[in-house]
Design a protein around this motif. Structure first.
Motif, PDB file in Angstrom:
ATOM      1  N   GLY A 287      28.725  43.154 -70.200  1.00 49.83           N
ATOM      2  CA  GLY A 287      29.774  43.875 -69.485  1.00 49.83           C
ATOM      3  C   GLY A 287      30.275  43.196 -68.228  1.00 49.83           C
ATOM      4  N   GLY A 288      30.129  41.882 -68.135  1.00 50.59           N
ATOM      5  CA  GLY A 288      30.602  41.145 -66.954  1.00 50.59           C
ATOM      6  C   GLY A 288      32.093  41.367 -66.731  1.00 50.59           C
ATOM      7  N   ALA A 289      32.458  41.566 -65.477  1.00 50.63           N
ATOM      8  CA  ALA A 289      33.829  41.975 -65.145  1.00 50.63           C
ATOM      9  C   ALA A 289      34.775  40.785 -65.066  1.00 50.63           C
ATOM     10  CB  ALA A 289      33.812  42.698 -63.805  1.00 50.63           C
ATOM     11  N   ASN A 290      36.076  41.057 -65.267  1.00 50.07           N
ATOM     12  CA  ASN A 290      37.096  40.021 -65.066  1.00 50.07           C
ATOM     13  C   ASN A 290      38.439  40.652 -64.711  1.00 50.07           C
ATOM     14  OD1 ASN A 290      38.143  37.500 -64.853  1.00 50.07           O
ATOM     15  ND2 ASN A 290      38.576  37.264 -67.045  1.00 50.07           N
ATOM     16  N   ASN A 291      38.439  41.442 -63.660  1.00 46.51           N
ATOM     17  CA  ASN A 291      39.670  42.079 -63.188  1.00 46.51           C
ATOM     18  C   ASN A 291      40.418  41.061 -62.335  1.00 46.51           C
ATOM     19  OD1 ASN A 291      41.551  43.516 -61.716  1.00 46.51           O
ATOM     20  ND2 ASN A 291      40.238  45.318 -61.440  1.00 46.51           N
ATOM     21  N   GLY A 317      35.034  23.486 -67.968  1.00 47.25           N
ATOM     22  CA  GLY A 317      34.169  24.380 -67.204  1.00 47.25           C
ATOM     23  C   GLY A 317      33.985  25.721 -67.903  1.00 47.25           C
ATOM     24  N   THR A 318      32.874  26.368 -67.610  1.00 51.00           N
ATOM     25  CA  THR A 318      32.605  27.720 -68.112  1.00 51.00           C
ATOM     26  C   THR A 318      32.190  28.577 -66.930  1.00 51.00           C
ATOM     27  OG1 THR A 318      31.875  26.938 -70.275  1.00 51.00           O
ATOM     28  CG2 THR A 318      31.104  29.120 -69.609  1.00 51.00           C
ATOM     29  N   PHE A 319      32.724  29.793 -66.870  1.00 52.66           N
ATOM     30  CA  PHE A 319      32.262  30.759 -65.876  1.00 52.66           C
ATOM     31  C   PHE A 319      31.601  31.920 -66.620  1.00 52.66           C
ATOM     32  CE2 PHE A 319      33.132  34.543 -63.106  1.00 52.66           C
ATOM     33  CZ  PHE A 319      32.264  34.192 -62.089  1.00 52.66           C
ATOM     34  N   TYR A 320      30.296  32.104 -66.380  1.00 52.21           N
ATOM     35  CA  TYR A 320      29.564  33.218 -66.989  1.00 52.21           C
ATOM     36  C   TYR A 320      29.591  34.393 -66.028  1.00 52.21           C
ATOM     37  CZ  TYR A 320      27.252  29.761 -70.062  1.00 52.21           C
ATOM     38  OH  TYR A 320      26.969  28.792 -70.970  1.00 52.21           O
ATOM     39  N   SER A 321      30.154  35.505 -66.454  1.00 50.07           N
ATOM     40  CA  SER A 321      30.150  36.701 -65.624  1.00 50.07           C
ATOM     41  C   SER A 321      29.167  37.696 -66.235  1.00 50.07           C
ATOM     42  CB  SER A 321      31.555  37.295 -65.585  1.00 50.07           C
ATOM     43  OG  SER A 321      31.524  38.546 -64.941  1.00 50.07           O
ATOM     44  N   THR A 322      28.043  37.899 -65.555  1.00 47.11           N
ATOM     45  CA  THR A 322      27.013  38.784 -66.098  1.00 47.11           C
ATOM     46  C   THR A 322      27.050  40.124 -65.374  1.00 47.11           C
ATOM     47  OG1 THR A 322      25.640  36.868 -66.589  1.00 47.11           O
ATOM     48  CG2 THR A 322      24.549  39.011 -66.593  1.00 47.11           C
ATOM     49  N   GLY A 323      27.230  41.200 -66.110  1.00 42.29           N
ATOM     50  CA  GLY A 323      27.291  42.535 -65.520  1.00 42.29           C
ATOM     51  C   GLY A 323      25.909  43.111 -65.306  1.00 42.29           C
ATOM     52  N   GLY A 324      25.858  44.326 -64.798  1.00 41.88           N
ATOM     53  CA  GLY A 324      24.564  44.985 -64.642  1.00 41.88           C
ATOM     54  C   GLY A 324      24.339  45.560 -63.273  1.00 41.88           C
ATOM     55  N   GLU A 325      25.372  45.665 -62.448  1.00 47.55           N
ATOM     56  CA  GLU A 325      25.114  46.286 -61.165  1.00 47.55           C
ATOM     57  C   GLU A 325      26.286  47.078 -60.612  1.00 47.55           C
ATOM     58  OE1 GLU A 325      24.055  45.749 -56.618  1.00 47.55           O
ATOM     59  OE2 GLU A 325      25.903  45.232 -57.626  1.00 47.55           O
ATOM     60  N   PRO A 326      26.809  48.030 -61.381  1.00 45.57           N
ATOM     61  CA  PRO A 326      27.704  48.950 -60.688  1.00 45.57           C
ATOM     62  C   PRO A 326      26.835  49.797 -59.757  1.00 45.57           C
ATOM     63  CG  PRO A 326      27.624  49.420 -63.061  1.00 45.57           C
ATOM     64  CD  PRO A 326      26.574  48.412 -62.764  1.00 45.57           C
ATOM     65  N   PRO A 327      27.354  50.262 -58.643  1.00 45.04           N
ATOM     66  CA  PRO A 327      26.488  51.053 -57.766  1.00 45.04           C
ATOM     67  C   PRO A 327      25.973  52.277 -58.509  1.00 45.04           C
ATOM     68  CG  PRO A 327      28.797  51.152 -57.054  1.00 45.04           C
ATOM     69  CD  PRO A 327      28.715  50.168 -58.168  1.00 45.04           C
ATOM     70  N   PHE A 328      24.719  52.580 -58.328  1.00 42.61           N
ATOM     71  CA  PHE A 328      24.128  53.718 -59.016  1.00 42.61           C
ATOM     72  C   PHE A 328      24.456  54.991 -58.261  1.00 42.61           C
ATOM     73  CE2 PHE A 328      20.555  56.709 -59.056  1.00 42.61           C
ATOM     74  CZ  PHE A 328      20.710  57.160 -60.351  1.00 42.61           C
ATOM     75  N   ILE A 329      25.035  55.934 -58.960  1.00 40.35           N
ATOM     76  CA  ILE A 329      25.323  57.213 -58.328  1.00 40.35           C
ATOM     77  C   ILE A 329      24.459  58.255 -59.036  1.00 40.35           C
ATOM     78  CG2 ILE A 329      27.119  58.906 -57.799  1.00 40.35           C
ATOM     79  CD1 ILE A 329      29.007  56.304 -58.336  1.00 40.35           C
ATOM     80  N   PRO A 330      23.464  58.800 -58.336  1.00 35.46           N
ATOM     81  CA  PRO A 330      22.571  59.743 -58.991  1.00 35.46           C
ATOM     82  C   PRO A 330      23.390  60.833 -59.675  1.00 35.46           C
ATOM     83  CG  PRO A 330      21.822  59.295 -56.759  1.00 35.46           C
ATOM     84  CD  PRO A 330      23.147  58.620 -56.910  1.00 35.46           C
TER      85      PRO A 330
END
Ligand SMILES: *[C@@H]1O[C@H](CO)[C@@H](O)[C@H](O)[C@H]1NC(C)=O
Ligand SMILES: *[C@@H]1O[C@H](CO)[C@@H](O)[C@H](O)[C@H]1NC(C)=O
Ligand SMILES: *[C@@H]1O[C@H](CO)[C@@H](O)[C@H](O)[C@H]1NC(C)=O
Ligand SMILES: *[C@@H]1O[C@H](CO)[C@@H](O)[C@H](O)[C@H]1NC(C)=O
Ligand SMILES: *[C@@H]1O[C@H](CO)[C@@H](O)[C@H](O)[C@H]1NC(C)=O
Ligand SMILES: *[C@@H]1O[C@H](CO)[C@@H](O)[C@H](O)[C@H]1NC(C)=O
Ligand SMILES: *[C@@H]1O[C@H](CO)[C@@H](O)[C@H](O)[C@H]1NC(C)=O
Ligand SMILES: *[C@@H]1O[C@H](CO)[C@@H](O)[C@H](O)[C@H]1NC(C)=O
Ligand SMILES: *[C@@H]1O[C@H](CO)[C@@H](O)[C@H](O)[C@H]1NC(C)=O
Ligand SMILES: *[C@@H]1O[C@H](CO)[C@@H](O)[C@H](O)[C@H]1NC(C)=O
Length: 602
Positions: A287-291, A317-330
């Motif tokens: 889910g890496g972002a690319n906005n 060149g390659t750019f790896y965008s790794t997702g995994g950290e949207p802010p956690f909202i309880p």
């Protein structure tokens, strides 16, 4: 999640414990930490329905064999130098024992998790499951809480201890997220808006000064660092790379950092007009972002792509965008903040048949915030990349010997092992012995920058390749220097260095000045990529894991940095010295010298 019918599962060795009986097994603590690291406090019980992406690492019994391959194929004096492993060979050496696969599957099945619910990388050395907190708590006999960070207000769902049935202990290396509080920040420290006119680009009208290679370089390079400056300083003005010899390089992005394409093109126009109009490959992982809106551009991602691709163009060149950290909202369903991005990235790259030969990362965190088991596994993944022929570099961190906080009230220079003693703060993954860590310099003549991360790992022993260099440095320290603050037997870093201040970077349409070892890592990888280009064009293997080469021969092609120190934790830190030191390692590249060295190797 499906309820597994045990009958539908593959048949297991009859001797194994019956699935239902796991719940009756006595749990035993698998991992625990004394307290959350300084800065975190327990806020509230975790919402029971919050879904955790649990990653289970299965032991790799053949890792010693894999490591042996790594040493042989990375040592220029070994007959197997350059004989890197294929994906299939590496997978076979990462694979868990079949019995481990069986028993872990049975354990998961006993909680209703069928084979279809399990996500495995091609080597089968990890299992990922998605389970609500309530089920994770039952499986791990623990209680999750929401922890909050005093400084940032950030929330994460973690526990300080978890347990497993005793029979599983030898079949599981670790389960996360549980005890990991690392945040893996980006290593760029300062940003100020530069007056556009001051962003001197290819400015040769200001006179010349002598660069580290002894050649004349634009005097402006002592104020503003551009692509042209880096080529001049590191003696690669005349070297052209190939677009078509299958050499590639990559930079990684985490934490939602987006590389903006318009900024990149503007940067090319200003600093490498020949590259203008060229593109790179974008790879989204987990889910890496690319906005691509300007407002979403990330300074770290912009810096990394502009420096690495700008220097090495036309190498793809390659750019790896790794997702995994949207802010956690309880209480927000589906909100996920595993924030342990390296495993997702490693699973992706290690499952590819071919890989970029050079990869740079500018993110990390204090080693002690990363559980030992997790650090060991991620580090093993880096070793595997090396064995497959990839040069992996990480920036060494921006806190000198400390955590970068000069305020004694909030500084993190305390051990998190319950003893709460004052100590230096090594940075991971720079502290992993299977990566090349890059520290920072500034100015011409080059001196160490005072934020350059450096020191000694508390987790990893000093590898043989750096024994001589590091012993020599330690012998120069006055007896008793910083006793108890660092582990003199640990893996010492950085290995090398590069410029790390005053980088003219395009960000949201303007040129800004950037600093941090985040400048140094993409710079260093670009020169390594040029060396790989030269070797590949000459019909030789890529360099792969660099350190055995750098410490046995490569240092002769590096500019030794002998001035500066890296203060932290209320001390002056270490000194840059003649030879290797824990601020700048063996120094900065002299490309022509390095090229000669690597072309005279097999
Ligand atoms: C779970 O942990 C508690 C103590 O925290 C212990 O009393 C209990 O026996 C454990 N359960 C199992 C199944 O081991
Ligand atoms: C490695 O090879 C170089 C060049 O052939 C040689 O000078 C050096 O002594 C060798 N080093 C070791 C440790 O064998
Ligand atoms: C180049 O540098 C000189 C001296 O530092 C300065 O006067 C001049 O304005 C610069 N030129 C450009 C195009 O920035
Ligand atoms: C480069 O800048 C530094 C710091 O401003 C200065 O001390 C040094 O003399 C400059 N180098 C040259 C060659 O002018
Ligand atoms: C490198 O490329 C530039 C631009 O195309 C060209 O002018 C130069 O001659 C090339 N240098 C070499 C050594 O091939
Ligand atoms: C560059 O490639 C990306 C995908 O990798 C694409 O979205 C973008 O439009 C391309 N940019 C240009 C300027 O061609
Ligand atoms: C992209 O980022 C902008 C600015 O942060 C935001 O307004 C927009 O909604 C984002 N677009 C998407 C598709 O997320
Ligand atoms: C550790 O020691 C420092 C300095 O004495 C103190 O400020 C801090 O509160 C202590 N932390 C813990 C967890 O005891
Ligand atoms: C590091 O150097 C900068 C100037 O380059 C200075 O402003 C800063 O105070 C120094 N930091 C420390 C901790 O000495
Ligand atoms: C660094 O150098 C200074 C000046 O020579 C010396 O006083 C100091 O002890 C050195 N520090 C270390 C850690 O070696």
């Amino acid at each position: 999640m499906r309820l597994a019918s045990l009958l539908g599962l593959p048949s297991f060795a009859a001797a194994l414990v019956g699935a239902a009986s796991f719940k009756d097994c006595q749990h035993k603590v698998k991992e625990s930490i004394h307290d959350p690291p300084r800065g975190w406090y327990k806020h509230a019980p975790a919402p029971k329905h919050h879904v955790l992406e649990l990653k289970i690492a299965l032991p790799q019994p053949k890792f010693p064999e894999l490591e042996q391959h790594l040493w042989e194929v990375s040592d220029p004096n070994h007959t197997r130098y350059g004989a890197h492993l294929s994906k299939e060979e590496a997978d076979a050496l990462m694979a868990p024992h079949p019995e481990t696969l069986d028993i872990v599957s049975q354990w998961l099945a006993s909680y209703g998790l069928a084979e279809e619910d399990l996500i495995r990388p091609s080597a089968n050395d990890w299992v990922t499951i998605h389970v609500p907190v309530s089920l994770a708590e039952e499986m791990l006999n623990t209680t999750y809480h929401v922890y909050k960070n005093f400084k940032t207000g950030e929330s994460i769902v973690r526990t300080t201890s978890y347990s497993l049935p005793e029979i599983l202990h030898e079949h599981v290396d670790l389960i996360q997220p549980t005890t990991m509080f690392a945040r893996f920040k980006a290593f760029k420290t300062t940003l100020h808006w530069a007056n556009q006119a001051q962003a001197l680009v290819s400015n040769s009208s200001g006179g010349m000064i002598t660069g580290p290679a002894g050649n004349q370089v634009d005097a402006s390079c002592n104020k503003t660092v551009t692509i042209s400056c880096l080529r001049q300083l590191y003696n690669a003005v005349d070297y052209n790379t190939s677009a078509t010899n299958c050499n590639r390089l990559a930079v990684t992005g985490y934490l939602g950092q987006i590389a903006n394409d318009m900024d990149l093109q503007q940067f090319y126009q200003l600093q490498n007009p020949l590259a203008y109009g060229s593109n790179y490959t974008f790879v989204a992982i987990h889910g890496g972002a690319n906005n691509q809106s300007y407002e979403a551009a990330g300074l770290e991602a912009n810096l990394d792509t502009q420096v690495a691709f700008g220097l090495s163009w036309p190498t793809p060149g390659t750019f790896y965008s790794t997702g995994g950290e949207p802010p956690f909202i309880p209480d927000t369903p589906g909100s996920d903040n595993t924030n342990e991005p390296y495993t997702n990235w490693l699973h992706h790259v290690l499952s590819q048949d071919t890989l970029p030969q050079s990869i740079s990362t500018s993110y990390g965190d204090d080693e002690q915030t990363v559980p030992y088991t997790y650090a060991t596994r991620v580090c093993a993944g880096m070793a595997t990349l090396g064995a497959r022929g990839v040069s992996v570099v990480f920036s060494s961190g921006d806190g000198g010997v400390g955590d970068g906080d000069s305020n004694p009230a909030t500084q993190q220079c305390f051990s998190n092992d319950g003893r709460n003693v004052t100590k230096f703060m090594p940075t991971f993954p720079a502290s992993c012995p299977y990566v090349t860590a890059v520290g920072g310099t500034a100015n011409v003549p080059e001196t160490a920058v005072n934020f350059s991360g450096g020191g000694f790992s508390d987790y990893f022993h000093r590898p043989a390749y750096q024994d001589a260099a590091v012993s020599k440095y330690l012998a120069k320290l006055a007896p008793g220097t910083y006793e108890g603050l660092f582990n003199p037997m640990g893996r010492a870093y950085p290995d090398v260095a590069a410029q790390a201040r005053n980088f003219a970077t395009v960000y949201r349409g303007s040129t800004v000045s950037t600093a941090g070892t985040s400048c140094a890592a993409p710079t260093f990888i670009a020169f390594i990529s040029m060396l790989n280009d030269a070797r590949i064009t000459a019909g030789k293997s890529p360099l792969g894991f660099l350190n055995p080469f750098l410490y046995s021969r490569g240092y002769a092609g590096l500019n030794d940095i002998t001035k500066g120190q890296n203060p932290g934790c209320g001390t002056d830190g270490f000194n840059a010295t003649v030879g290797w030191d824990p601020i700048t390692g063996h120094g900065t590249p002299n490309f022509e010298k390095l090229k000669h060295l690597v072309l005279t190797m097999p």
